[in-house]
Design an enzyme around this catalytic site. Structure first.
Site, mmCIF file in Angstrom:
data_model
loop_
_atom_site.group_PDB
_atom_site.id
_atom_site.type_symbol
_atom_site.label_atom_id
_atom_site.label_comp_id
_atom_site.label_asym_id
_atom_site.label_seq_id
_atom_site.Cartn_x
_atom_site.Cartn_y
_atom_site.Cartn_z
ATOM 1 N N ASP A 66 -3.056 6.114 -3.275
ATOM 2 C CA ASP A 66 -1.890 5.503 -2.640
ATOM 3 C C ASP A 66 -1.392 4.356 -3.522
ATOM 4 O O ASP A 66 -1.903 4.133 -4.622
ATOM 5 C CB ASP A 66 -2.203 5.040 -1.216
ATOM 6 C CG ASP A 66 -3.241 3.935 -1.157
ATOM 7 O OD1 ASP A 66 -4.005 3.782 -2.134
ATOM 8 O OD2 ASP A 66 -3.298 3.219 -0.136
ATOM 9 N N SER A 88 0.811 -1.206 0.000
ATOM 10 C CA SER A 88 0.000 0.000 0.000
ATOM 11 C C SER A 88 0.855 1.271 0.000
ATOM 12 O O SER A 88 1.569 1.541 -0.945
ATOM 13 C CB SER A 88 -0.950 -0.031 1.204
ATOM 14 O OG SER A 88 -1.862 1.030 1.175
ATOM 15 N N ASP A 118 -1.578 1.117 -3.693
ATOM 16 C CA ASP A 118 -2.451 0.053 -4.203
ATOM 17 C C ASP A 118 -3.842 0.572 -4.529
ATOM 18 O O ASP A 118 -4.739 -0.199 -4.857
ATOM 19 C CB ASP A 118 -2.528 -1.118 -3.228
ATOM 20 C CG ASP A 118 -3.230 -0.773 -1.913
ATOM 21 O OD1 ASP A 118 -3.302 0.418 -1.585
ATOM 22 O OD2 ASP A 118 -3.699 -1.695 -1.229
#
Length: 459
Positions: free
Chosen positions: A251, A100, A253
């Site tokens: 972000d 992430s 992901d």
């Protein structure tokens, strides 16, 4: 107590335990065994972000899954919420290789069930036990000394572009009928998983988009960009106010999104919840007139929602826990200040940055108002969050100096603010959040608590 799974899957430094090759192989094998126990055929959809380690982790994980008899289809570089959606299309599970918002040196493994939801804590504990049994030679029929060296597997080498296209079509269908003609937006892909998706989605919806940070090289994911740095897009928009209807920033992901208004002011997840709640209540789709936020959400959101006769419930930090509270309360809207927004008035089962972007832009297009106008009425209490590296995560009430600092702050605020002190679920950090009616008080109390944590637990 789980040792591998945190609040958002398994994360760590790529190449180091638990993300070394043997452990990753055993994670795949344990997941495959778990799936085969429940289904005659175990089919897994696999997605990954743009980190240079994602490919070999995907290979190792796939090898373990296939050892256990699972079949794997790779969607290639794709967002986390896309895998959650795809898992519901006939797969036994969906797996995402991503850390992430973490630096490129980190990575992670996140698992969704066949229903598109993250696994329960109990299921993660069971799989974790099996991982350790496999890794330490306690599982019948498995010899950890014979784990093959990582190599490119056909199931990873060959991606299925139709999987990504299915997700793009689903996103566009969520805002079908909205007239976006003439709308211009500036989009920051964070050099991450949004990169191959965002271009297609905005074009499919008729939105004119200019893109930043959409050239990943394996090491530049989240680097000075994306949802960790929404001020970057805001500053670009401020150079030419009015050129863009909004700025959108994802972000690594793309399971969350933050925004800038047309004048270059950052719009966070709290403000997005307010915009979405008002629109959904107007349409009669805000079930129970309830919104689920977290302990970190600003008191200003709670006050603004109260004026709209909408109640706000607070869940622990983590979109997993927001979703759990939504299930208990029946709410169809929830999210976090960080930009994880969950819409349960449709098919989504997790936070989705691209869906959030389209839903926000849909409100802007339909209302005839700017994003700044839509969020301008929310009075934000001064708030700061400070991270402190810690060597251990000892309960704060068992550390007398820290407990006393928290009590003193709460006594001084006397209801005119909030103190939230918690550990990160994915990093060795303590997070101190203070809201107060004056910035000076907020900063003084934050430093007092952070100093106590540093002295007692600092890493």
């Amino acid at each position: 107590m789980r040792m591998l799974f945190g609040t958002d899957g398994i994360r760590g430094v790529a190449g180091d335990p638990p993300l070394d090759h043997p452990t990753v192989y055993c994670i795949g094998a344990a997941l495959g065994r778990h799936l085969r126990e429940r289904r005659e055929h175990a089919d897994v959809v696999l997605g990954q972000d743009t980190r240079e380690s994602s490919c070999w982790i995907a290979e190792s994980l796939t090898a373990g899954l296939e050892w256990a008899g699972a079949k794997v289809q790779s969607a290639g570089v794709i967002t986390t919420p896309a895998v959650a959606l795809l898992a519901r299309g006939g797969f036994s599970a969906g797996v995402v290789i991503s850390a992430s918002h973490n630096p490129w040196t980190d990575n992670g493994i996140k698992v969704f069930g066949h229903d598109g939801y993250k696994l329960s804590d109990a299921t993660e504990e069971k799989i974790e036990t099996d991982i350790f049994d496999l890794l330490h030679g306690r599982a019948k029929g498995f010899d950890p000394a014979r784990i093959p060296e990582p190599r490119m597997q056909a199931s990873v080498a060959h991606t299925h572009p139709e999987l990504l296209q299915k997700y793009v079509e689903w996103l566009a269908a969520n805002v079908r009928g909205t007239e976006f003609r003439g709308m211009r937006v500036l989009v920051d892909c964070a050099n991450g998983a949004a990169t191959p998706v965002a271009h297609r989605v905005f074009a499919a919806c008729g939105i004119t988009a200019a893109f930043l940070h959409d050239r990943p090289d394996g090491r530049n994911i989240n680097e000075g960009c994306g949802a960790l740095h929404p001020e970057f897009v805001a500053a670009e928009i401020a150079k030419e106010p009015g050129k863009y209807a909004a700025g959108v920033t994802f972000d690594g992901d793309a399971d969350r999104a933050l925004f800038s208004d047309d004048k270059g002011k950052v719009v966070n997840g709290d403000a997005v919840l307010l915009v979405a709640a008002r629109e959904m209540k107007k349409r009669g789709t805000l079930r129970g007139d309830t919104v689920v936020a977290t302990t970190m959400s600003n008191m200003g959101l709670e006050v603004a929602l109260r004026k709209e006769n909408v109640r706000m419930l607070r869940a622990p930090v983590g979109d997993k826990y927001v979703l759990e509270e939504m299930g208990k309360s029946g709410a169809v809207l929830g999210g976090e200040q960080s930009g994880h927004i969950i819409f349960r008035d449709g098919d989504a089962t997790t936070g989705d940055g691209l869906l959030t972007a389209l839903r926000v832009l849909q409100v802007v297009a339909a209302s005839g108002k700017s994003l700044g106008e839509l969020v301008g009425e929310m009075k934000v209490f001064p708030q700061t969050i400070k991270n402190i590296k810690v060597r251990e995560k000892k309960p704060f009430d068992q550390v007398s100096e820290v407990a006393e600092a928290i009590r003193a702050a709460e006594k001084e605020l006397d209801g005119n603010g909030r103190v939230v002190v918690r550990y990160s679920g994915t990093e060795s950090l303590a997070r101190v959040m203070v809201e107060a009616d004056s910035e000076a008080t907020m900063r003084r109390l934050t430093e007092a608590i952070a100093g106590a944590i540093q002295r007692a637990l600092g890493g």
